[in-house]
Design an enzyme around this catalytic site. Structure first.
Site, PDB file in Angstrom:
ATOM      1  CG  ASP A 165      -6.548   1.328 -13.209  1.00 34.44           C
ATOM      2  OD1 ASP A 165      -6.430   2.028 -12.187  1.00 34.44           O
ATOM      3  OD2 ASP A 165      -7.609   0.771 -13.542  1.00 34.44           O
TER       4      ASP A 165
ATOM      5  CB  CYS B  60     -16.410  -2.829 -13.090  1.00 37.14           C
ATOM      6  SG  CYS B  60     -17.700  -1.738 -12.524  1.00 37.14           S
TER       7      CYS B  60
ATOM      8  CE  LYS C 139     -12.359   2.695  -6.985  1.00 41.00           C
ATOM      9  NZ  LYS C 139     -12.175   1.952  -8.227  1.00 41.00           N
TER      10      LYS C 139
ATOM     11  CG  HIS D 291     -12.626  -1.279 -13.426  1.00 42.98           C
ATOM     12  ND1 HIS D 291     -13.398  -0.380 -14.104  1.00 42.98           N
ATOM     13  CD2 HIS D 291     -13.079  -1.283 -12.149  1.00 42.98           C
ATOM     14  CE1 HIS D 291     -14.285   0.147 -13.263  1.00 42.98           C
ATOM     15  NE2 HIS D 291     -14.109  -0.389 -12.066  1.00 42.98           N
TER      16      HIS D 291
ATOM     17  CD  GLN E   4      -9.403  -1.321  -6.246  1.00 45.39           C
ATOM     18  OE1 GLN E   4      -9.128  -1.493  -5.052  1.00 45.39           O
ATOM     19  NE2 GLN E   4     -10.541  -0.817  -6.628  1.00 45.39           N
TER      20      GLN E   4
HETATM   21  C1  PLP Z   1     -12.474   1.987  -9.411  1.00 47.51           C
HETATM   22  C2  PLP Z   1     -11.566   1.582 -10.487  1.00 47.51           C
HETATM   23  C3  PLP Z   1     -11.566   2.238 -11.726  1.00 47.51           C
HETATM   24  C4  PLP Z   1     -12.525   3.347 -12.055  1.00 47.51           C
HETATM   25  O1  PLP Z   1     -12.351   4.422 -11.205  1.00 47.51           O
HETATM   26  P1  PLP Z   1     -13.349   5.666 -11.299  1.00 47.51           P
HETATM   27  O2  PLP Z   1     -13.056   6.436 -10.078  1.00 47.51           O
HETATM   28  O3  PLP Z   1     -14.737   5.090 -11.303  1.00 47.51           O
HETATM   29  O4  PLP Z   1     -13.055   6.380 -12.561  1.00 47.51           O
HETATM   30  C5  PLP Z   1     -10.662   1.815 -12.676  1.00 47.51           C
HETATM   31  N1  PLP Z   1      -9.800   0.822 -12.434  1.00 47.51           N
HETATM   32  C6  PLP Z   1      -9.775   0.160 -11.258  1.00 47.51           C
HETATM   33  C7  PLP Z   1      -8.783  -0.934 -11.040  1.00 47.51           C
HETATM   34  C8  PLP Z   1     -10.664   0.516 -10.256  1.00 47.51           C
HETATM   35  O5  PLP Z   1     -10.649  -0.135  -9.101  1.00 47.51           O
END
Ligand code: PLP
Length: 408
Positions: free
Chosen positions: A202, A366, A228, A125, A205
């Site tokens: 991260d 993104c 999310k 992302h 997801q």
């Molecule tokens: C949505 C997302 C982000 C960013 O999350 P925010 O809530 O906008 O800070 C970063 N990495 C991944 C894989 C995402 O799906």
């Protein structure tokens, strides 16, 4: 058969927004990878906070402040338990994934020197690429990228070749937001640790679909966003191993994060407060805890199984459409389908779907480097949650067919 693991109809009743109409059609919400919807229990938690015990935390002697502090700290413990962190002070409340990543990237500036290397994956992302580029500019470190294959998977042999004594930090998402690929983070973490490099994963997801165990993964840092996973926007968590969090310098200065302040010198508060400058999103943190309670009551095994059934069904039905191509057709993926139809622009398909009440994402998600890799401007992305139904998949498929006939 689908809809046996979960009582979907009763689950759907928990989400008031799912009753609304869009352009005269019942809403079919398939943009869960951008943000998930909010169950009534979480909405009630937010209303309850502002109706009954809104107060600033960690400093008041009065009752409201003590109640808010207790419930906020209970939420931290729920998060700790959910991700199986060893200690509550290893859970830092953030404003979301992006904030967590920047906090770690900023801290690493004091550890890196010219020529050190940071490895990131090609499946990232934007919020995962830019902070590392900024960190490299500041420190003279070099950014290396684990390449991906056409199947949407990372090429792990290349990763092992990139690793060296110069590698100081490896960064990878657990699940790709653009393609749904579940990355082999166990292997990534183990190999990095052999060379003494730290790993930040991260989990934005992954967390809505599977339960990560940070101790079992032995990951150094793990970040997620509440919005999310059925929680509100503007709150998330950074998990960090205690020894790393003790080593990292604070990110922001302000109230809450100090132990003692004089004009000569300030000493920092203990974890987790060292990283929580200023008044936090108190209500958001508490609602994040309520969201985890809600999802855990349904159960992550049942969620994963049901979403997998939805994914298989949707994949099969969509692929039956002539000229439709799915990117990242993998066995190991979450319920995300990124697709295009030959000769049509994803934005046009998305606009027609919206007219029919179907919410999908179109564009580069993104993750422009992934789109460049496939040489496409973007995709249509349908991302599913446990509250979606097989009937909604049917509506998606019928609507895509309609868009196709209108556009060609
Ligand atoms: C949505 C997302 C982000 C960013 O999350 P925010 O809530 O906008 O800070 C970063 N990495 C991944 C894989 C995402 O799906």
């Amino acid at each position: 058969m689908i809809q046996t693991v979960l009582d979907i109809l009763s689950i759907r009743k928990d989400f008031p927004i799912l009753n609304r109409k869009v352009n005269g059609y019942p809403l079919v919400y398939l943009d869960n990878a951008a943000t998930s919807q909010t169950p009534q229990k979480v909405i009630d938690t937010i209303v309850d906070y502002y109706s009954r015990y809104n107060a600033n935390i960690h400093r008041g002697v009065h009752t409201l402040s003590q109640e808010a502090t207790d419930i906020y700290e209970q939420a931290r413990q729920k998060i700790q338990k959910h991700f199986n962190a060893a200690k509550p002070q290893e859970i830092i409340f953030t404003s979301g994934t992006t904030h967590g990543i920047n906090l770690v990237a900023n801290g690493f500036a004091s550890f890196l020197k010219n020529g050190d290397e940071i490895i990131v994956s090609a499946l990232e992302h934007h919020s995962n690429i830019v902070p590392w580029q900024m960190l490299c500019e500041r420190t003279g470190a070099v950014l290396k990228v684990i390449p991906m294959g056409l199947d949407g998977k990372l090429i792990m042999e290349e990763y092992h070749k990139l690793l060296s004594q110069r590698t100081k930090l490896v960064f990878c998402n657990h699940v790709s937001n653009a393609l749904g690929t579940i990355n082999p983070i166990e292997e990534i973490i183990e190999a990095a640790h052999k060379l003494g490099a730290a790993v930040l994963v991260d989990g934005a997801q992954a967390a809505p679909h599977l339960k990560a165990d940070v101790q079992k993964l032995d990951v150094d840092f793990y970040v997620v966003s509440a919005h999310k996973m059925c929680g509100p926007t503007g709150v998330g968590m950074l998990y960090g191993k205690e020894e790393w969090l003790n080593k990292l310098p604070p990110y922001q200065g302000g109230g809450e994060m100090i132990a003692e302040v004089t004009f000569e010198k300030t000493t920092y508060a203990d974890l987790p407060h060292k990283f929580e400058a200023g008044t936090p999103n108190i209500c958001g943190g508490i609602a994040f805890g309520a969201a985890l309670d809600y999802m855990n009551a349904i159960g992550f095994d049942a969620i994963a199984q049901y979403e997998h059934e939805l994914l298989e069904y949707a994949t099969k039905e969509l692929l039956a459409i002539d000229g439709l191509k799915i990117y990242g057709e993998l066995k190991e993926k979450t319920a995300v389908i990124s697709f295009n139809i030959e000769g049509l622009h994803p934005y046009d398909i998305g606009s027609i779907l919206d007219k029919l009440g179907v919410a999908v994402r179109t564009g580069h998600h993104c993750a422009q480097p992934i789109m460049d890799f496939y040489k496409i401007p973007g995709t249509v992305r349908a991302s599913f949650s446990f509250y979606n139904t097989k009937e909604e998949v049917d509506i998606l498929v019928a609507s895509v067919k309609r868009a196709k006939s209108m556009l060609s």
